[in-house]
Structures are given as C-alpha cells and as structure tokens.
Motif scaffolding. Structure first.
Motif, short mmCIF file in Angstrom:
data_model
loop_
_atom_site.label_atom_id
_atom_site.label_comp_id
_atom_site.label_asym_id
_atom_site.label_seq_id
_atom_site.Cartn_x
_atom_site.Cartn_y
_atom_site.Cartn_z
N LEU A 83 42.37 94.68 -39.87
CA LEU A 83 41.24 93.62 -39.25
C LEU A 83 40.49 92.85 -40.32
N GLY A 84 40.33 93.20 -41.59
CA GLY A 84 39.61 92.58 -42.49
C GLY A 84 40.42 91.36 -42.91
N LYS A 85 41.88 91.41 -43.07
CA LYS A 85 42.60 90.24 -43.44
C LYS A 85 42.43 89.27 -42.21
N SER A 86 42.58 89.81 -40.97
CA SER A 86 42.47 88.85 -40.04
C SER A 86 41.36 88.12 -39.90
N MET A 87 40.08 88.73 -40.22
CA MET A 87 38.88 87.93 -40.08
C MET A 87 38.85 86.90 -41.05
N ARG A 88 39.36 87.33 -42.19
CA ARG A 88 39.24 86.29 -43.38
C ARG A 88 40.23 85.14 -43.23
N ILE A 89 41.56 85.26 -42.48
CA ILE A 89 42.24 84.23 -42.04
C ILE A 89 41.66 83.37 -41.19
N LEU A 90 40.98 83.97 -40.00
CA LEU A 90 40.36 83.29 -38.99
C LEU A 90 39.16 82.46 -39.57
N LYS A 91 38.62 83.01 -40.58
CA LYS A 91 37.28 82.31 -41.00
C LYS A 91 37.83 80.89 -41.80
N ALA A 109 38.69 75.22 -42.16
CA ALA A 109 39.58 73.97 -42.27
C ALA A 109 39.51 72.96 -41.33
N MET A 110 39.42 73.48 -39.97
CA MET A 110 39.44 72.85 -38.84
C MET A 110 38.38 71.93 -38.88
N LYS A 111 36.98 72.70 -39.31
CA LYS A 111 35.84 71.83 -39.32
C LYS A 111 35.68 70.64 -40.25
N GLU A 112 36.39 70.93 -41.50
CA GLU A 112 36.61 69.91 -42.55
C GLU A 112 37.50 68.93 -41.90
N GLU A 113 38.75 69.28 -41.41
CA GLU A 113 39.57 68.16 -40.89
C GLU A 113 38.81 67.28 -39.92
N ASN A 114 37.87 67.95 -38.95
CA ASN A 114 37.23 67.11 -38.11
C ASN A 114 36.27 66.08 -38.69
N ALA A 115 35.55 66.59 -39.70
CA ALA A 115 34.78 65.91 -40.38
C ALA A 115 35.21 64.68 -41.16
N VAL A 116 36.56 64.53 -41.68
CA VAL A 116 37.08 63.69 -42.22
C VAL A 116 37.74 62.62 -41.09
N ALA A 117 38.32 63.22 -40.24
CA ALA A 117 38.96 62.48 -39.37
C ALA A 117 37.87 61.39 -38.50
N ASP A 118 36.75 61.81 -38.35
CA ASP A 118 35.51 60.91 -37.69
C ASP A 118 34.37 60.46 -38.54
N PRO A 119 34.67 59.72 -39.54
CA PRO A 119 33.64 59.31 -40.22
C PRO A 119 32.54 58.34 -39.82
N ALA A 120 32.94 57.48 -38.83
CA ALA A 120 32.13 56.62 -38.22
C ALA A 120 32.73 55.98 -36.91
N PRO A 121 32.31 55.74 -35.88
CA PRO A 121 33.07 55.04 -34.88
C PRO A 121 33.24 53.46 -35.33
N VAL A 122 34.33 53.00 -34.69
CA VAL A 122 34.76 51.69 -34.94
C VAL A 122 34.37 50.90 -33.79
N GLN A 123 33.61 49.58 -34.32
CA GLN A 123 33.40 48.71 -33.28
C GLN A 123 34.75 48.03 -32.46
N PRO A 124 34.83 47.95 -31.28
CA PRO A 124 35.94 47.27 -30.80
C PRO A 124 35.97 45.74 -30.87
N ALA A 125 37.31 45.37 -31.18
CA ALA A 125 37.46 43.82 -31.25
C ALA A 125 37.11 43.07 -30.12
#
Length: 84
Positions: free
Chosen positions: A34-42, A47-63
């Motif tokens: 259970l402890g190993k599973s919780m560490r993996i989940l965390k 990692a998903m939060k960091e990936e989302n923060a890098v993927a959405d830096p700022a909205p781009v203005q449409p051409a």
C-alpha cells in the motif's frame, strides 16, 4: 448510535477482524504494498501537474483572418463591372 461516527472500540473490532482474515504475517506485506502504491500515485500526480504547467504557459492570440472582399489583392485584380 452513529452520532459521533467511529468510536475507538469500532476501530478495535475492525482491526481484530482484519487480523483474523489476513493473518499477522500478511499485514506487513500488505502495508508495504500500500505504501509503494501511494508513493507511485503521488509521483505520477506530481508529474502530471508539472506536465500541464509546462504545456500551458500562456494563451496564444489567434491570427487575424481577412474576408475575401477585404483583401487588397482580390480588389486589385478584378476588373470594374461595366453595364452593356
């Protein structure tokens, strides 16, 4: 009866039932798993939060899109209409 939720004796009864079902030798293994599973989940959630923060830096203005009637090239190449 259930005003206060789980009372200490409820937890004691649950602990005894778990020990009787799984045995005292299996409980440490289950706790480690259970402890190993919780560490993996965390770590995956972080990692998903960091990936989302890098993927959405700022909205781009449409051409800017011009309609065909507003295009300077379209009006310059069309000959004026003549009445016959």
């Amino acid at each position: 009866m259930l005003r206060n939720g789980l009372e200490p004796w409820h937890l004691l009864v649950v602990a005894i039932v778990v020990i009787l079902l799984f045995g005292s030798k299996k409980l440490p293994e289950a706790a480690r798993g259970l402890g190993k599973s919780m560490r993996i989940l965390k770590s995956e959630a972080k990692a998903m939060k960091e990936e989302n923060a890098v993927a959405d830096p700022a909205p781009v203005q449409p051409a800017t899109v011009y309609a065909e009637t507003e295009s300077p090239a379209a009006t310059a190449t069309e000959p004026p209409a003549t009445a016959h």
